[in-house]
Design a protein around this motif. Sequence first.
Motif, PDB file in Angstrom:
ATOM      1  N   PRO A 126       0.736  -1.261   0.010  1.00 15.22           N
ATOM      2  CA  PRO A 126       0.007  -0.018  -0.106  1.00 15.22           C
ATOM      3  C   PRO A 126       0.840   1.045   0.027  1.00 15.22           C
ATOM      4  CG  PRO A 126      -0.881  -1.527   1.322  1.00 15.22           C
ATOM      5  CD  PRO A 126       0.289  -2.353   1.086  1.00 15.22           C
ATOM      6  N   ASP A 127       1.799   1.542   0.761  1.00 20.69           N
ATOM      7  CA  ASP A 127       2.780   2.717   0.703  1.00 20.69           C
ATOM      8  C   ASP A 127       3.347   2.617  -0.651  1.00 20.69           C
ATOM      9  OD1 ASP A 127       4.617   0.305   1.188  1.00 20.69           O
ATOM     10  OD2 ASP A 127       5.773   1.279   2.672  1.00 20.69           O
ATOM     11  N   THR A 128       3.852   1.986  -0.978  1.00 16.09           N
ATOM     12  CA  THR A 128       4.577   2.014  -2.552  1.00 16.09           C
ATOM     13  C   THR A 128       3.517   2.462  -3.443  1.00 16.09           C
ATOM     14  OG1 THR A 128       6.319   0.467  -1.894  1.00 16.09           O
ATOM     15  CG2 THR A 128       5.747   0.910  -4.161  1.00 16.09           C
ATOM     16  N   ARG A 129       2.185   1.686  -3.326  1.00 14.47           N
ATOM     17  CA  ARG A 129       1.199   1.990  -4.260  1.00 14.47           C
ATOM     18  C   ARG A 129       0.618   3.446  -4.488  1.00 14.47           C
ATOM     19  NH1 ARG A 129      -2.880  -1.908  -3.333  1.00 14.47           N
ATOM     20  NH2 ARG A 129      -1.610  -3.393  -4.441  1.00 14.47           N
ATOM     21  N   ALA A 130       0.577   4.123  -3.069  1.00 10.14           N
ATOM     22  CA  ALA A 130       0.114   5.190  -2.907  1.00 10.14           C
ATOM     23  C   ALA A 130       1.193   6.434  -3.762  1.00 10.14           C
ATOM     24  CB  ALA A 130       0.059   5.988  -1.403  1.00 10.14           C
ATOM     25  N   ILE A 131       2.503   6.102  -3.711  1.00  9.20           N
ATOM     26  CA  ILE A 131       3.521   6.659  -4.223  1.00  9.20           C
ATOM     27  C   ILE A 131       3.349   6.480  -5.967  1.00  9.20           C
ATOM     28  CG2 ILE A 131       6.067   7.331  -4.547  1.00  9.20           C
ATOM     29  CD1 ILE A 131       6.247   6.814  -1.693  1.00  9.20           C
ATOM     30  N   TRP A 132       3.322   5.183  -6.214  1.00  8.14           N
ATOM     31  CA  TRP A 132       3.232   4.931  -7.588  1.00  8.14           C
ATOM     32  C   TRP A 132       2.077   5.424  -8.195  1.00  8.14           C
ATOM     33  CZ3 TRP A 132       0.290  -0.066  -8.730  1.00  8.14           C
ATOM     34  CH2 TRP A 132       0.527  -0.577 -10.232  1.00  8.14           C
ATOM     35  N   GLN A 133       0.842   5.555  -7.703  1.00  8.01           N
ATOM     36  CA  GLN A 133      -0.268   6.097  -8.489  1.00  8.01           C
ATOM     37  C   GLN A 133      -0.142   7.471  -8.679  1.00  8.01           C
ATOM     38  OE1 GLN A 133      -3.297   4.435  -6.116  1.00  8.01           O
ATOM     39  NE2 GLN A 133      -3.601   2.656  -7.413  1.00  8.01           N
ATOM     40  N   LEU A 146      14.873   3.056  -2.967  1.00  7.44           N
ATOM     41  CA  LEU A 146      16.221   3.637  -2.218  1.00  7.44           C
ATOM     42  C   LEU A 146      15.680   4.340  -1.189  1.00  7.44           C
ATOM     43  CD1 LEU A 146      18.278   4.145  -5.366  1.00  7.44           C
ATOM     44  CD2 LEU A 146      18.198   2.097  -4.302  1.00  7.44           C
ATOM     45  N   TYR A 147      16.012   4.179  -0.098  1.00  8.58           N
ATOM     46  CA  TYR A 147      15.786   5.115   1.238  1.00  8.58           C
ATOM     47  C   TYR A 147      17.116   5.950   1.566  1.00  8.58           C
ATOM     48  CZ  TYR A 147      11.398   2.487   2.525  1.00  8.58           C
ATOM     49  OH  TYR A 147       9.897   2.023   2.386  1.00  8.58           O
ATOM     50  N   TYR A 148      16.750   7.203   1.766  1.00 11.33           N
ATOM     51  CA  TYR A 148      17.909   7.849   2.149  1.00 11.33           C
ATOM     52  C   TYR A 148      17.750   8.456   3.439  1.00 11.33           C
ATOM     53  CZ  TYR A 148      19.647   8.072  -2.737  1.00 11.33           C
ATOM     54  OH  TYR A 148      19.927   7.778  -4.103  1.00 11.33           O
ATOM     55  N   GLN A 254      12.596  11.771  11.992  1.00 14.70           N
ATOM     56  CA  GLN A 254      11.211  11.698  12.511  1.00 14.70           C
ATOM     57  C   GLN A 254      10.425  11.647  11.648  1.00 14.70           C
ATOM     58  OE1 GLN A 254      11.107  13.852  16.285  1.00 14.70           O
ATOM     59  NE2 GLN A 254      10.831  15.717  15.288  1.00 14.70           N
ATOM     60  N   GLU A 255      10.593  12.964  10.613  1.00 20.10           N
ATOM     61  CA  GLU A 255       9.635  12.859   9.594  1.00 20.10           C
ATOM     62  C   GLU A 255       9.549  12.091   8.365  1.00 20.10           C
ATOM     63  OE1 GLU A 255      11.105  17.266  11.144  1.00 20.10           O
ATOM     64  OE2 GLU A 255      11.764  15.369  10.739  1.00 20.10           O
ATOM     65  N   ARG A 313      17.290  -3.946   8.577  1.00 15.11           N
ATOM     66  CA  ARG A 313      15.820  -3.959   8.920  1.00 15.11           C
ATOM     67  C   ARG A 313      15.147  -3.207   9.710  1.00 15.11           C
ATOM     68  NH1 ARG A 313      17.047 -10.607  10.137  1.00 15.11           N
ATOM     69  NH2 ARG A 313      17.804 -11.032   7.909  1.00 15.11           N
ATOM     70  N   PRO A 314      15.758  -2.275  10.621  1.00 18.24           N
ATOM     71  CA  PRO A 314      15.019  -1.438  11.490  1.00 18.24           C
ATOM     72  C   PRO A 314      14.414  -0.071  10.630  1.00 18.24           C
ATOM     73  CG  PRO A 314      17.198  -2.097  12.420  1.00 18.24           C
ATOM     74  CD  PRO A 314      17.196  -2.690  10.955  1.00 18.24           C
ATOM     75  N   PHE A 315      15.098  -0.162   9.385  1.00 20.15           N
ATOM     76  CA  PHE A 315      14.662   0.799   8.616  1.00 20.15           C
ATOM     77  C   PHE A 315      13.601   0.499   7.477  1.00 20.15           C
ATOM     78  CE2 PHE A 315      19.098   1.767   9.446  1.00 20.15           C
ATOM     79  CZ  PHE A 315      18.945   3.106  10.149  1.00 20.15           C
ATOM     80  N   GLY A 316      13.374  -0.655   7.470  1.00 18.82           N
ATOM     81  CA  GLY A 316      12.232  -1.213   6.602  1.00 18.82           C
ATOM     82  C   GLY A 316      11.067  -0.623   6.685  1.00 18.82           C
ATOM     83  N   THR A 317      10.634  -0.407   7.925  1.00 15.00           N
ATOM     84  CA  THR A 317       9.513   0.177   8.116  1.00 15.00           C
ATOM     85  C   THR A 317       9.499   1.691   8.633  1.00 15.00           C
ATOM     86  OG1 THR A 317       9.655  -0.311  10.654  1.00 15.00           O
ATOM     87  CG2 THR A 317       8.593  -1.997   9.026  1.00 15.00           C
ATOM     88  N   ALA A 318      10.320   2.313   8.151  1.00 16.91           N
ATOM     89  CA  ALA A 318      10.640   3.971   8.300  1.00 16.91           C
ATOM     90  C   ALA A 318       9.395   4.453   7.705  1.00 16.91           C
ATOM     91  CB  ALA A 318      11.799   4.385   7.663  1.00 16.91           C
ATOM     92  N   LYS A 319       8.965   5.733   8.262  1.00 14.68           N
ATOM     93  CA  LYS A 319       8.258   6.603   7.696  1.00 14.68           C
ATOM     94  C   LYS A 319       8.759   7.250   6.490  1.00 14.68           C
ATOM     95  CE  LYS A 319       5.129  10.673   9.021  1.00 14.68           C
ATOM     96  NZ  LYS A 319       5.094  11.576   9.881  1.00 14.68           N
TER      97      LYS A 319
END
Length: 341
Positions: A126-133, A146-148, A254-255, A313-319
């Motif tokens: 869902p989170d990827t789909r929201a950006i993808w759309q 890719l997360y920065y 945090q953002e 793994r701790p970053f896998g669920t990052a906001k």
Amino acid sequence: MLRSMTLACAVLLGFAATAGAQGNPDWDKIVAAAKQEGSVVLYTGLPGNPSTKKLTDAFQKKYGIRVDVLELRASELREKIRTEFVTGRTLGDVSNTSPNQTRQFAEEDGAIEAYGPLPNLARIAPDTRAIWQQQTPAIQLPIFNLYYGLLINTAQVKDPPKGYADLLDARFKSKILADDFRPTGGGHSFHSVTHTAFGNAYHEKLFANQITFTRDQREAERRVGRSEYQIYLPFLLTNYPSLKGLPVKAVALQEGVTLTPYSAGLMKKAPHPNAARVLMDFMLSDEAQAAYAGEGLMPVVSNMMDKLPEDLRPFGTAKILGTSLWENETATYAAAKEVYK
């Protein structure tokens, strides 16, 4: 155009759900035709990443279809695809690059077309789909993210920044190294996202804090490790496991992290169109997503974060704070060049 592409995406997702639930004879015909084509050509803008070989080996094992790969930098990839299309000698089938560049191929060069229904589309999280759309989904397929975040020197920074506003603190004046915000790359993506989220005034204050620009990402990480700078941004979290032993720590503010998606596109007049679509669908399979995740590339389907290296793994669920969007690029490039002179 964007609205029509979003509607097309909804149709594709509906097809995918039906295909997953009931099977799809039409897709079986596409797979059979792909095997008749016998090969597929992949152009990737991620040169040197081991995930490409893992992906192609798994695909060839499953379908018996050979994958020929050409690895290019983003600027080279654009010129290769554009030249082939203009001269009427398209050799590639699938491109892997950012959604913004895929849209450039489609909207400026006319060299990318809609890929049509794929059975695995319904697996996109869902989170990827929201950006993808938001990004013309009918012509670009998300395959990994890719997360920065930030990279900090743990010997010098005892109280790491918690939010983006902390980067404006005087204690970090002249101590922040950054990937240059003005040309294409991770630095510009960071600028585009934060400019959209926090406004131009944020960057005027960051400029006043005397950040230093670089274009050598991997050396920049080690400069922080050598205590030349206290912070490097944006830090590609994929690289974190390679820095073990250095006095550094990855931080997600945090953002949220800034995000660069990676997508696949179907080349117009592709010589192996059926094999191209089968390969694109395979990129959303468990085998492919595990191959990406194993190299620190964030998967775009659910329940795959345990395949990431342990450090990540701790970053896998990052906001997620956001990603740079095609519609904003002209304005954000101009804003970066105006502030960071």
